[in-house]
Design a protein around this motif. Structure first.
Motif, mmCIF file in Angstrom:
data_model
loop_
_atom_site.group_PDB
_atom_site.id
_atom_site.type_symbol
_atom_site.label_atom_id
_atom_site.label_comp_id
_atom_site.label_asym_id
_atom_site.label_seq_id
_atom_site.Cartn_x
_atom_site.Cartn_y
_atom_site.Cartn_z
ATOM 1 N N PRO A 1 1.078 -1.378 0.066
ATOM 2 C CA PRO A 1 0.013 0.050 0.004
ATOM 3 C C PRO A 1 0.845 1.264 0.083
ATOM 4 C CG PRO A 1 -0.803 -1.676 1.751
ATOM 5 C CD PRO A 1 0.498 -2.024 1.327
ATOM 6 N N VAL A 2 2.016 1.238 0.728
ATOM 7 C CA VAL A 2 2.692 2.300 0.608
ATOM 8 C C VAL A 2 3.461 2.655 -0.670
ATOM 9 C CG1 VAL A 2 4.881 3.290 1.779
ATOM 10 C CG2 VAL A 2 3.277 1.995 3.215
ATOM 11 N N LYS A 3 3.835 1.713 -1.243
ATOM 12 C CA LYS A 3 4.283 1.942 -2.691
ATOM 13 C C LYS A 3 3.460 2.592 -3.529
ATOM 14 C CE LYS A 3 8.210 -1.389 -2.229
ATOM 15 N NZ LYS A 3 9.050 -2.430 -2.748
ATOM 16 N N ALA A 4 2.345 2.262 -3.447
ATOM 17 C CA ALA A 4 1.297 3.004 -4.268
ATOM 18 C C ALA A 4 1.280 4.435 -4.424
ATOM 19 C CB ALA A 4 -0.145 2.390 -4.006
ATOM 20 N N PHE A 5 1.618 4.929 -3.221
ATOM 21 C CA PHE A 5 2.037 6.283 -3.156
ATOM 22 C C PHE A 5 2.957 6.930 -4.036
ATOM 23 C CE2 PHE A 5 -0.570 5.673 0.737
ATOM 24 C CZ PHE A 5 -1.255 6.665 0.627
ATOM 25 N N ILE A 6 3.747 6.215 -4.429
ATOM 26 C CA ILE A 6 5.017 6.383 -5.520
ATOM 27 C C ILE A 6 4.362 7.244 -6.634
ATOM 28 C CG2 ILE A 6 7.457 5.873 -6.715
ATOM 29 C CD1 ILE A 6 7.793 4.009 -4.539
ATOM 30 N N PRO A 7 3.784 6.384 -7.512
ATOM 31 C CA PRO A 7 3.127 7.015 -8.977
ATOM 32 C C PRO A 7 2.102 8.356 -8.625
ATOM 33 C CG PRO A 7 2.397 4.801 -8.640
ATOM 34 C CD PRO A 7 3.348 5.111 -7.723
ATOM 35 N N LEU A 8 1.474 8.103 -7.359
ATOM 36 C CA LEU A 8 0.407 9.080 -6.936
ATOM 37 C C LEU A 8 1.364 10.442 -6.764
ATOM 38 C CD1 LEU A 8 -2.431 10.061 -6.288
ATOM 39 C CD2 LEU A 8 -1.987 9.310 -4.140
ATOM 40 N N ALA A 9 2.084 10.373 -5.978
ATOM 41 C CA ALA A 9 2.927 11.687 -5.747
ATOM 42 C C ALA A 9 3.576 12.054 -6.775
ATOM 43 C CB ALA A 9 4.093 11.332 -4.471
ATOM 44 N N GLY A 10 3.925 11.140 -7.791
ATOM 45 C CA GLY A 10 4.581 11.747 -9.020
ATOM 46 C C GLY A 10 3.542 12.460 -9.957
ATOM 47 N N ALA A 11 2.596 11.973 -9.923
ATOM 48 C CA ALA A 11 1.522 12.521 -10.799
ATOM 49 C C ALA A 11 0.785 13.713 -10.291
ATOM 50 C CB ALA A 11 0.166 11.650 -10.805
ATOM 51 N N LEU A 12 0.845 14.050 -8.968
ATOM 52 C CA LEU A 12 0.559 15.506 -8.454
ATOM 53 C C LEU A 12 1.508 16.176 -8.658
ATOM 54 C CD1 LEU A 12 -0.895 14.388 -4.880
ATOM 55 C CD2 LEU A 12 -2.054 15.656 -6.557
ATOM 56 N N LEU A 13 2.916 15.925 -8.471
ATOM 57 C CA LEU A 13 4.140 16.639 -8.876
ATOM 58 C C LEU A 13 3.994 17.151 -10.178
ATOM 59 C CD1 LEU A 13 7.074 15.273 -6.795
ATOM 60 C CD2 LEU A 13 6.415 17.667 -6.942
ATOM 61 N N LEU A 14 3.428 16.157 -11.375
ATOM 62 C CA LEU A 14 3.497 16.720 -12.494
ATOM 63 C C LEU A 14 2.369 17.572 -12.705
ATOM 64 C CD1 LEU A 14 4.030 13.126 -14.856
ATOM 65 C CD2 LEU A 14 5.649 15.376 -14.753
ATOM 66 N N LEU A 15 1.358 17.410 -12.250
ATOM 67 C CA LEU A 15 0.163 18.392 -12.215
ATOM 68 C C LEU A 15 0.603 19.958 -11.761
ATOM 69 C CD1 LEU A 15 -2.925 18.939 -13.005
ATOM 70 C CD2 LEU A 15 -3.317 18.110 -10.615
ATOM 71 N N GLN A 16 1.358 19.961 -10.523
ATOM 72 C CA GLN A 16 1.669 21.337 -10.136
ATOM 73 C C GLN A 16 2.623 21.622 -11.023
ATOM 74 O OE1 GLN A 16 0.216 22.668 -7.523
ATOM 75 N NE2 GLN A 16 1.463 24.461 -8.290
ATOM 76 N N ALA A 17 3.672 21.060 -11.992
ATOM 77 C CA ALA A 17 4.817 21.450 -12.658
ATOM 78 C C ALA A 17 3.981 21.844 -13.847
ATOM 79 C CB ALA A 17 5.570 20.237 -13.066
ATOM 80 N N PHE A 18 3.093 21.592 -14.405
ATOM 81 C CA PHE A 18 2.488 22.217 -15.294
ATOM 82 C C PHE A 18 1.753 23.617 -15.038
ATOM 83 C CE2 PHE A 18 1.964 17.744 -16.997
ATOM 84 C CZ PHE A 18 2.847 17.833 -17.859
ATOM 85 N N ALA A 19 1.315 23.591 -13.894
ATOM 86 C CA ALA A 19 0.784 25.007 -13.410
ATOM 87 C C ALA A 19 2.100 25.923 -13.246
ATOM 88 C CB ALA A 19 0.212 24.857 -12.005
ATOM 89 N N GLU A 20 3.136 25.580 -12.829
ATOM 90 C CA GLU A 20 4.336 26.400 -12.542
ATOM 91 C C GLU A 20 4.730 26.767 -13.882
ATOM 92 O OE1 GLU A 20 5.276 27.407 -9.664
ATOM 93 O OE2 GLU A 20 3.469 26.586 -8.856
ATOM 94 N N MET A 21 4.788 25.873 -14.983
ATOM 95 C CA MET A 21 5.148 26.269 -16.226
ATOM 96 C C MET A 21 4.430 27.328 -16.697
ATOM 97 S SD MET A 21 7.128 22.860 -17.767
ATOM 98 C CE MET A 21 5.421 21.905 -17.931
ATOM 99 N N ALA A 22 3.127 27.104 -16.490
ATOM 100 C CA ALA A 22 2.077 28.166 -17.064
ATOM 101 C C ALA A 22 2.332 29.384 -16.281
ATOM 102 C CB ALA A 22 0.693 27.630 -16.703
ATOM 103 N N ARG A 23 2.665 29.471 -15.003
ATOM 104 C CA ARG A 23 3.078 30.747 -14.379
ATOM 105 C C ARG A 23 4.457 31.523 -15.184
ATOM 106 N NH1 ARG A 23 1.262 27.992 -9.608
ATOM 107 N NH2 ARG A 23 -0.419 29.367 -8.587
ATOM 108 N N CYS A 24 5.235 30.453 -15.411
ATOM 109 C CA CYS A 24 6.298 30.892 -15.817
ATOM 110 C C CYS A 24 6.229 31.805 -17.484
ATOM 111 C CB CYS A 24 7.272 29.818 -16.286
ATOM 112 S SG CYS A 24 8.155 29.315 -14.959
ATOM 113 N N LEU A 25 5.355 30.845 -18.027
ATOM 114 C CA LEU A 25 4.831 31.667 -19.330
ATOM 115 C C LEU A 25 4.039 32.952 -19.148
ATOM 116 C CD1 LEU A 25 3.852 28.486 -21.236
ATOM 117 C CD2 LEU A 25 5.846 29.866 -21.790
#
Length: 195
Positions: A134-158
């Protein structure tokens, strides 16, 4: 666009604040483990549970921290740049390093977690045999949240590249003594000037 970026910030904040409660659980588990160890009856599960809670907390707070511009950076040069130059540098770094790294985390984490789920992996660190899958399931979930936030940060940069100023972001945490320290420093500067 600003409302969309703030909505992504809220998703990251929700995850970060929800999993911040792992600190309370972690404190309780470690406290309990220390007390019973002193009484001569140590637990076999305490280390495994505290390791799992810390890992989950660490992973799930990444997107929240990114949404608040709270990750540590070597900003000796960065803070002297104009907002447009900062945005350009951030955008290049997101595209060159952050996105590939986090995409690899999601991809490898998905496989890693999938294999762990398939075999119902248990801890081999201690004799407790607590489930790890169950703990290892958080690895891709955390990565997906980071990717989503990264797209928001790149939009902020633009947006910053276009407007010359950073768009709004949510702020909800600040040291309570920051304003008091600023007042003290200003008072000391005024005293130094008047002498």
């Amino acid at each position: 666009m600003s409302a969309f970026l703030l909505a992504i910030d809220r998703v990251s904040a929700l995850a970060g604040k929800a999993f911040a409660w792992c600190i309370v659980l972690l404190t309780a588990v470690v406290g309990w483990d220390v007390v019973v160890r002193k009484l001569g009856t140590p637990t076999q599960w305490g280390f495994d549970v505290s390791l799992a809670l810390f890992g989950i907390l660490f992973m799930m707070s990444g997107a929240y921290t990114l949404s608040r511009n709270g990750h540590v950076r070597a900003d000796l040069l960065y803070r002297t740049l104009s907002p447009r130059a900062q945005a350009a540098l951030d955008l290049v770094l997101y595209l060159a390093f952050f996105l590939p790294g986090i995409a690899a985390l999601v991809y490898a984490g998905w496989e890693f977690a999938g294999k762990s789920w398939a075999i119902r992996e248990a801890s081999s660190v201690t004799g407790s045999g607590l489930p790890v899958w169950p703990v290892k399931a958080f690895i891709p979930l955390a990565g997906a949240l980071l990717l989503l936030q990264a797209f928001a940060e790149m939009a902020r940069c633009l947006i910053c590249l276009r407007l010359g100023r950073w768009p709004a972001r949510q702020h909800d945490v600040e040291e309570a003594d920051v304003e008091q320290l600023k007042t003290i420093v200003r008072a000391a500067e005024v005293k130094g000037v008047t002498r």
